[in-house]
Design a protein around this motif. Sequence first.
Motif, short mmCIF file in Angstrom:
data_model
loop_
_atom_site.label_atom_id
_atom_site.label_comp_id
_atom_site.label_asym_id
_atom_site.label_seq_id
_atom_site.Cartn_x
_atom_site.Cartn_y
_atom_site.Cartn_z
N LYS A 252 0.51 -1.30 0.06
CA LYS A 252 0.56 0.12 -0.01
C LYS A 252 1.14 0.74 -0.01
O LYS A 252 1.92 1.77 0.44
CB LYS A 252 -0.72 -0.11 1.34
CG LYS A 252 -2.04 1.30 1.40
CD LYS A 252 -3.08 1.21 2.23
CE LYS A 252 -3.91 2.12 2.38
NZ LYS A 252 -5.18 2.00 3.59
N THR B 49 2.15 4.99 1.26
CA THR B 49 1.53 5.25 2.08
C THR B 49 1.85 7.03 2.07
O THR B 49 2.18 8.11 3.35
CB THR B 49 2.00 4.96 3.32
OG1 THR B 49 3.65 4.59 3.79
CG2 THR B 49 1.54 3.71 3.66
N LEU C 178 -0.72 9.01 3.12
CA LEU C 178 -1.94 8.56 3.75
C LEU C 178 -1.53 9.44 5.70
O LEU C 178 -0.30 9.39 5.67
CB LEU C 178 -1.58 7.05 4.02
CG LEU C 178 -2.81 6.31 4.93
CD1 LEU C 178 -3.57 6.67 4.63
CD2 LEU C 178 -1.86 4.48 5.07
N THR D 268 -2.51 8.33 8.94
CA THR D 268 -2.76 7.45 10.27
C THR D 268 -2.39 8.20 12.04
O THR D 268 -2.46 8.80 11.67
CB THR D 268 -2.22 6.32 9.99
OG1 THR D 268 -0.86 6.67 10.37
CG2 THR D 268 -1.79 5.91 8.72
N GLN D 269 -2.82 7.40 12.44
CA GLN D 269 -3.14 7.56 13.89
C GLN D 269 -1.36 8.38 14.16
O GLN D 269 -0.71 9.38 14.87
CB GLN D 269 -2.96 6.58 14.95
CG GLN D 269 -2.95 7.30 16.33
CD GLN D 269 -4.86 8.07 16.64
OE1 GLN D 269 -5.39 8.05 16.32
NE2 GLN D 269 -4.52 8.47 17.92
N TYR E 223 -3.42 14.24 0.03
CA TYR E 223 -3.53 13.49 2.31
C TYR E 223 -4.90 12.64 1.76
O TYR E 223 -5.88 14.05 2.53
CB TYR E 223 -2.75 14.24 3.34
CG TYR E 223 -1.37 14.88 2.62
CD1 TYR E 223 -0.50 13.92 3.43
CD2 TYR E 223 -0.77 15.77 1.86
CE1 TYR E 223 0.73 13.54 3.33
CE2 TYR E 223 1.12 15.24 1.96
CZ TYR E 223 1.31 14.35 2.28
OH TYR E 223 2.38 15.57 2.29
N THR F 125 -7.49 10.48 5.74
CA THR F 125 -6.95 9.63 6.70
C THR F 125 -7.30 8.67 5.80
O THR F 125 -7.65 8.01 4.85
CB THR F 125 -7.64 9.48 7.32
OG1 THR F 125 -9.56 9.81 6.78
CG2 THR F 125 -8.15 11.73 8.07
N GLU F 126 -6.95 7.20 7.55
CA GLU F 126 -7.53 6.37 6.49
C GLU F 126 -8.78 5.31 5.99
O GLU F 126 -8.89 4.56 5.31
CB GLU F 126 -6.50 5.41 7.96
CG GLU F 126 -5.68 4.63 8.43
CD GLU F 126 -5.17 4.22 9.02
OE1 GLU F 126 -4.27 3.29 9.45
OE2 GLU F 126 -5.57 4.66 10.08
N LYS F 127 -9.26 6.40 6.43
CA LYS F 127 -11.42 6.13 6.28
C LYS F 127 -11.63 7.11 4.87
O LYS F 127 -12.74 7.61 4.22
CB LYS F 127 -12.02 6.86 7.41
CG LYS F 127 -11.75 5.57 8.32
CD LYS F 127 -12.59 5.77 9.50
CE LYS F 127 -12.11 4.80 10.84
NZ LYS F 127 -13.12 5.25 11.77
N LYS G 38 -17.71 8.57 8.32
CA LYS G 38 -16.37 7.97 8.25
C LYS G 38 -15.72 7.52 9.46
O LYS G 38 -14.59 7.07 8.97
CB LYS G 38 -15.55 8.28 6.76
CG LYS G 38 -16.23 8.16 6.01
CD LYS G 38 -14.83 8.70 4.41
CE LYS G 38 -16.20 7.98 2.92
NZ LYS G 38 -15.21 8.77 2.74
N HIS G 39 -15.27 8.57 10.14
CA HIS G 39 -15.51 9.29 11.55
C HIS G 39 -16.31 9.47 12.35
O HIS G 39 -17.08 9.92 12.47
CB HIS G 39 -13.84 10.41 11.59
CG HIS G 39 -12.82 9.81 10.59
ND1 HIS G 39 -11.17 8.78 11.01
CD2 HIS G 39 -12.52 10.52 9.29
CE1 HIS G 39 -11.46 9.71 10.13
NE2 HIS G 39 -11.84 9.92 9.19
N SER H 75 -9.21 9.59 15.75
CA SER H 75 -8.07 10.29 15.30
C SER H 75 -7.49 11.46 15.54
O SER H 75 -8.15 11.91 16.98
CB SER H 75 -8.24 10.39 14.10
OG SER H 75 -7.76 11.32 13.41
#
Length: 184
Positions: A23, A25, A28, A30-31, A104, A106-108, A122-123, A142
């Motif tokens: 994948k 990234t 991407l 992420t946290q 950019y 989020t993962e969602k 999504k969040h 997040s």
Amino acid sequence: MRLANIHFVVVLMIFIWGCEKEKDTTFLITQNQVGKLERGSLARDVELIFATDSIAKDTTILNFANKSKRIKIFEKGGEHLLTLTPSSDSIPIIENVRIEDSRYLTEKGVGIQSTFKDIKEKHKVKKIITSMNNILVLLKDSDAYFTISKEELPSSLRYASSVNIEAVQIPDNAKIKYMMIGWD
């Protein structure tokens, strides 16, 4: 003959599984990561992390209280990617990241081109903070948070700074003004 067929199928499955693409990234969120940047990254390492990009540092002190300076990251070719704000610690780390580029996500799948509907679908919304000109949408899942201009709200809510705005009062098509990641 059957044993040879079984071996062939097993080898073929291992080959297909091994060829699965990793994948990407690069953009991407992420946290613990925003693209190439990781939580806890030192401000002095920004030039190494973004070695293939252009870096512009503020020449004036933007915040006299903590002497923070902003660092702007540009892609080769001029596209503004991120604006970074280091902490005021003796060894500064990147504390805040402002997302400038719509790639950019989020993962969602939420980014600066998203709407409030995308955020809430999504969040999980943790809290909405009302200020004079904007509302801030904080997430439960997040470190990303979003600023939405009050201009996106119904006229009855635009000019009241003391009114607590609830998620149900924000139109689904409200556009994101800023997207930030706050690491503390």
